[in-house]
Design a protein around this motif. Structure first.
Motif, short mmCIF file in Angstrom:
data_model
loop_
_atom_site.label_atom_id
_atom_site.label_comp_id
_atom_site.label_asym_id
_atom_site.label_seq_id
_atom_site.Cartn_x
_atom_site.Cartn_y
_atom_site.Cartn_z
N ARG A 179 0.83 -1.19 0.00
CA ARG A 179 0.00 0.00 0.00
C ARG A 179 0.87 1.25 0.00
NH1 ARG A 179 -4.16 -0.30 4.72
NH2 ARG A 179 -2.49 -1.35 5.80
N LYS A 180 0.36 2.28 -0.64
CA LYS A 180 1.06 3.56 -0.60
C LYS A 180 0.93 4.14 0.80
CE LYS A 180 -0.50 6.40 -3.57
NZ LYS A 180 -0.91 7.32 -4.62
N PRO A 181 1.98 4.79 1.28
CA PRO A 181 1.87 5.43 2.59
C PRO A 181 0.83 6.56 2.53
CG PRO A 181 4.07 5.72 1.66
CD PRO A 181 3.28 4.93 0.69
N SER A 182 0.21 6.82 3.64
CA SER A 182 -0.80 7.87 3.68
C SER A 182 -0.15 9.23 3.44
CB SER A 182 -1.50 7.88 5.03
OG SER A 182 -0.60 8.31 6.04
N ARG A 183 -0.95 10.19 3.10
CA ARG A 183 -0.44 11.54 2.85
C ARG A 183 0.27 12.10 4.07
NH1 ARG A 183 -0.28 15.74 -0.39
NH2 ARG A 183 -0.72 17.84 0.35
N GLN A 184 -0.30 11.87 5.25
CA GLN A 184 0.31 12.37 6.48
C GLN A 184 1.67 11.71 6.71
OE1 GLN A 184 -0.92 14.92 8.24
NE2 GLN A 184 1.01 14.87 9.36
N ALA A 185 1.77 10.42 6.42
CA ALA A 185 3.05 9.72 6.58
C ALA A 185 4.09 10.28 5.61
CB ALA A 185 2.87 8.23 6.36
N GLN A 186 3.66 10.59 4.39
CA GLN A 186 4.57 11.17 3.41
C GLN A 186 5.04 12.55 3.86
OE1 GLN A 186 2.22 11.08 -0.16
NE2 GLN A 186 3.10 9.13 -0.83
N ASP A 197 5.20 13.69 6.95
CA ASP A 197 6.08 13.51 8.10
C ASP A 197 7.49 13.11 7.65
OD1 ASP A 197 4.03 14.20 9.81
OD2 ASP A 197 3.52 12.11 10.30
#
Length: 56
Positions: A7-14, A16
């Protein structure tokens, strides 16, 4: 055997991860500048005087 989905990392994870990388790059830049001799670190503070001299 099951295939694991990547899965692609979430926007917030990107965001961060980008923030951490930016902070790391800034620290690296500061370390590189502090490693230079004083006259090369403060070149932007000097102003040229008439007659060829310079002053802080």
């Amino acid at each position: 055997m099951k295939n694991k989905k990547h899965r692609k990392p979430s926007r917030q994870a990107q965001l961060d991860a980008l923030k951490l990388e930016s902070e790391r790059d800034l620290r690296d830049l500061i370390r590189r500048l502090l490693a230079l001799p004083m006259n090369q670190r403060t070149h932007f503070l000097r102003t040229r005087l008439p007659g060829g001299g310079s002053s802080l």
